[in-house]
Design an enzyme around this catalytic site. Sequence first.
Site, PDB file in Angstrom:
ATOM      1  N   CYS A 315      65.752  58.714  38.708  1.00 34.99           N
ATOM      2  CA  CYS A 315      65.034  57.480  38.396  1.00 34.99           C
ATOM      3  C   CYS A 315      64.844  56.742  39.718  1.00 34.99           C
ATOM      4  CB  CYS A 315      65.766  56.657  37.347  1.00 34.99           C
ATOM      5  SG  CYS A 315      67.527  56.389  37.685  1.00 34.99           S
ATOM      6  N   GLY A 318      69.205  56.129  40.570  1.00 33.77           N
ATOM      7  CA  GLY A 318      69.916  57.310  40.092  1.00 33.77           C
ATOM      8  C   GLY A 318      71.260  57.023  39.475  1.00 33.77           C
ATOM      9  N   TRP A 319      71.458  55.794  38.962  1.00 36.61           N
ATOM     10  CA  TRP A 319      72.772  55.499  38.368  1.00 36.61           C
ATOM     11  C   TRP A 319      72.682  54.871  36.981  1.00 36.61           C
ATOM     12  CZ3 TRP A 319      73.810  52.264  43.304  1.00 36.61           C
ATOM     13  CH2 TRP A 319      73.064  51.090  43.292  1.00 36.61           C
ATOM     14  N   ASP A 320      71.517  54.858  36.352  1.00 42.27           N
ATOM     15  CA  ASP A 320      71.374  54.383  34.968  1.00 42.27           C
ATOM     16  C   ASP A 320      70.683  55.441  34.106  1.00 42.27           C
ATOM     17  OD1 ASP A 320      72.527  51.713  35.081  1.00 42.27           O
ATOM     18  OD2 ASP A 320      70.845  51.208  36.376  1.00 42.27           O
ATOM     19  N   ARG A 321      69.382  55.571  34.265  1.00 42.22           N
ATOM     20  CA  ARG A 321      68.636  56.557  33.482  1.00 42.22           C
ATOM     21  C   ARG A 321      69.015  57.991  33.853  1.00 42.22           C
ATOM     22  NH1 ARG A 321      62.944  53.726  34.852  1.00 42.22           N
ATOM     23  NH2 ARG A 321      64.189  53.170  36.679  1.00 42.22           N
ATOM     24  N   ARG A 367      76.439  45.870  34.104  1.00 38.30           N
ATOM     25  CA  ARG A 367      75.545  46.118  32.965  1.00 38.30           C
ATOM     26  C   ARG A 367      76.083  45.450  31.692  1.00 38.30           C
ATOM     27  NH1 ARG A 367      72.819  46.926  36.843  1.00 38.30           N
ATOM     28  NH2 ARG A 367      71.944  48.954  37.460  1.00 38.30           N
TER      29      ARG A 367
END
Length: 577
Positions: A315, A318-321, A367
């Site tokens: 994404c 590179g640390w959520d989706r 989050r």
Amino acid sequence: MAAAARGCPPAGSGDRALAELLLEFSRTQYRAKDGGGAAAKVERIERRCLELFGRDYRYSVISNAHGEICAHYPRHIVLLERDAGRDPLEGAVQVGKLQDLINRSKMARCRGRFVCPVILYKGKHICRSATLAGWGELYGRTGYNYIFSGGSDDAWADTEDISEEDSALRNADSQLFDKVRGHDIKLLRYLSVRYICDLMVENKKVKFGLNVTSSEKVDKAQRYADFTLLSIPYPGCEFFKEYKDRDYTAEGLIFNWKQDYVDAPLSIPVSLTQSLNIDWSEYQTWDLIQQTQNYLKLLISIINSDDDSGLLVHCISGWDRTPLFISLLRLSLWADGLIHASLEPSEILYLTVAYDWFLFGHMLADRLSKGEEIFFFCFNFLKHITSEEFSAVKSQRRKSLPPGFTLEEICMLKQRDRGSTTSLSSDFSLGMESSPGAAGSFTYEAVELMPAGAQAQAAWRKSCTSSPQAVLWSRAQQSEDRLPSTGVVEVKSSSSSSSTHSDNFLRMGSSPLEVPGSRLVSVSDRESRLEEVRSAFLANYSRTIGLKAVSPSPSGAIGGLLEQFVRGVGLRGSSTL
């Protein structure tokens, strides 16, 4: 550093280890270079991950002990080399060469989050990374971090040490992108990555009018033209606040594609969509469940292709989706018995939470404070991928079948023609054996002749309709997708003098189901395994982190999903909630 994690004692087991992990995850922002009081807990988590990887794989470790490669990648980056007990693969990745390419290419991607292999499946590397870095990052790393995080101190806003190489890059001329992206491309090729799946909804990430990141799909010099690029836009973590505000209900939750910053349309080569029976033109009408399901089907189809090419998913940072889909892929393949075959549900859950999410820098505390609960969505979503249509085993079976026949019909033929070479009026000759895996799995060992003519197929089906099983299978077949007419079958004409037919016949080759170290499972097993993972997650999540209840209903009941927790995991009346 080569390792197999032999003799490494587990740092914990079952619910207790998972609960400790979730508590640490919700309180601590992991960074490889951080020490402090949490270091001992993080070290236990890292040891546990290495022990779980070592159950099924030989691996090497790339040291990132002080974050010198990437500040928010694991301190022990695992390179899976082969299944434990297997001989080395020809052309296998060498850790020394890989580390050199990583050091050269890390500046090419946002925040230095380089292309990193995380799953080994059928000899292919499934990788993750951030998107490509733009001018803003390459020429102003410190200012970029501040701008990109919105000025918040808890999102990598502190200045990182600037190496001589970084300083040289800042002073480079217009050939800078050729240099750093050239190294990135060399790394991708060394890992045999061909497919790049970009989850960004933007072509470039813009902050305060500045292009802070780019992507392969808009590289002006078309440096990535030799790769198969897929633009599969997926909502960012901000969208998952709406999921939380809707009482953790994803049904009917549709992303607003008309927002100004959304400019990346869905783009997938036709060759990759033909077998999926999905109307991709309707993607903007899909709710969050359907969109996630269809994207996962696409990724599974890609990694099951006949070539030896790997896959990159990314994404923006590179640390959520990215961990969402990496985790779903890992769990789905595990549920099929194709990877991590020796791990129990609690163990694969621990591994994917710890490695795919925590150690790769997902900012869970941040989050949660914003209500962007993409992490919770991932594991609660497992209930939507339990069916056979998400099974990689099914995809492999379907590729191996002769044109015009379903798997159920082949199973019927196996029962009627077990061990025979001349039955069914000599129309068929089939030798099949059950897979050594669980019940309901099949592998094709020495399949001989099958009728390819439409008349022969119709005659065989007609001869089987008197069987009760045939009636049931015939009904099920009506909703099945038709089989592809090409694949691993080879068409030959019968030249035997003893044959009375002139139809074409199909000879099938080696079994595509024979995955080294795998343990194939039936569809019912897949469902139960994923449900067990989901139940373990819900129970431990409710005990440690919990959900934020939305506005209470007139009856005063808690949120629907919290109530589901209480009933589903047997915690009603428990003080642990």
